[in-house]
Design a protein around this motif. Structure first.
Motif: not given
Length: 399
Positions: A344, A341, A323-326, A372
């Motif tokens: 978002t 990301p 998803t690009g989230a960490t 974020r």
């Protein structure tokens, strides 16, 4: 003649906010509850509602016996209870005298007592940002201002030493650290801890170390090796802990303050806290009598909780992988911080997730800079967590 609103305002203290209207996130959450939605609560941090905590028969018997014992209050707490806490610290290699321990009805009361002991109306206490949002209201209730000092993210959350070094306000009477921090999960490294201790000693400030999540460090086993600001005693130190997190027993309402540092300041702080505590005598006798038995439950509770935390951190990272989230790195604690990301917004995403019956906090609830970050609890029941994480990933993917 003054109007009704003016009369009402005059009747109430300025320590209580005038505006108690819910924010948009809370309004959306209450609307989902009112609609009968089945919520996947990734914010739940109450161990009594996540299948982690339970009172054994032995603990129940100890509480019942304590309820039948004669009532002989001690402002600092019953000696046997304080001796049990001293043994807990001894198991971690930290020498604590029972006379330097003060029992309270929980960490919130510990903060309140310390604000009362160290601050006059209008004084300030420094609190970390990001940090636990309850400290500000607790300070305000004692007519104390909570002023932020920053943590910054550089591969890990670190103390902004330059910002703290520039701070010389004589109205600041206390500095609070949270080890590990809630919500960042970060701890001060040895150099940062020494820096903070020197800062407080040089400016005659009480160093308050909230260590309630300290038994839940990710890379430290056995837990005896975990850090404590009680090792940094250039100036007066007050370390906070309690049954709520240590044993998963928030309903029993018992916390404590451990005092350390130079003898004159420690003695005066003990006297001040004893005077304050004597005015309230708030800690129930049964839980004090039962404390030696209750503390033994910490081992099994920690084992269960750490297993879940590790499994949920790994599951969350896997769910968000595409998803690009960490999931940001952390040293310990019960929550994970998720960096979203670019582009978002956390507030908008948290509201959208409520429409999918998933409960998470946007980072700004904890003074996380920008928009974020989400804060996700790591202790919900596994089925709830798995479905909530899957829906979070799905919404991110749609976005």
């Amino acid at each position: 003649m003054p109007g009704t609103n003016a009369i009402v305002r005059r009747m109430f203290s300025g320590r209580v906010p005038d505006d108690t209207a819910p924010n948009p996130w809370t309004e959306r959450l209450e609307a989902r509850r009112a609609a009968g939605a089945v919520l996947f609560d990734l914010n739940g941090q109450n161990p009594t509602r996540t299948g982690l905590a339970a009172l054994s028969d032995v603990a129940r018997e100890a509480l019942a016996a304590g309820a039948a014992a004669p009532y002989e209050p001690d402002p600092l707490g019953l000696p046997a209870a304080r001796e049990a806490i001293a043994r807990y610290y001894a198991s971690r290699g930290i020498a604590v005298e029972p006379g330097d321990i003060v029992l309270t009805s929980g960490t919130s009361e510990s903060y309140a007592h310390l604000f009362r002991a160290t601050c006059d109306a209008g004084d300030r206490a420094l609190v970390p940002a990001p940090g636990y949002p309850l400290i500000g209201p607790l300070a305000a209730l004692e007519s104390v201002e909570a002023a932020a000092y920053p943590l910054r993210f550089e591969a890990r959350w670190r103390l902004d030493r330059d910002a703290l070094a520039r701070e010389h306000d004589p109205s600041v009477k206390a500095l609070i650290v949270i080890q590990p921090n809630h919500p960042t999960g970060s701890c001060l490294d040895d150099d940062e801890a020494r820096f903070v201790a020197r800062h407080c000693a040089e400016r005659s400030r009480l160093l308050v170390s909230d260590e309630v999540f300290g038994d839940f460090m990710y890379g430290i086993d056995p837990p005896a090796a975990r850090p404590s600001m009680l090792a940094h005693t250039e100036g007066p130190v007050a370390a906070l802990h309690g049954l709520s997190k240590l044993c998963g027993m928030p309903q029993l309402k018992l916390g404590w303050i451990v005092l350390a540092g130079p003898a004159p300041e420690r003695r005066r702080m003990r006297e001040a806290l004893a005077w304050i505590a004597d005015a309230f005598l708030s800690v129930a006798a049964p839980v004090q009598h039962a404390l030696p038995v209750l503390l033994e439950a910490r081992h099994e509770f920690r084992h269960r909780t750490m297993e879940r935390i590790r499994a949920h951190r790994a599951a969350l990272a896997a769910a968000l992988d595409a998803t690009g989230a960490t999931v940001l790195p952390a040293d310990g604690g019960w929550v994970a911080m998720v960096r979203l990301p670019a582009g978002t917004g956390a507030e908008a995403l948290a509201l959208a997730l409520l429409d999918r019956d998933v409960v998470v906090h946007p980072g700004h609830f904890y003074d996380v800079p920008g928009d974020r970050h989400l804060v996700v609890s790591l202790i919900p029941e596994p089925g709830v967590f798995a479905e909530g994480a899957a829906r979070l990933a799905e919404v991110l993917g749609i976005g």
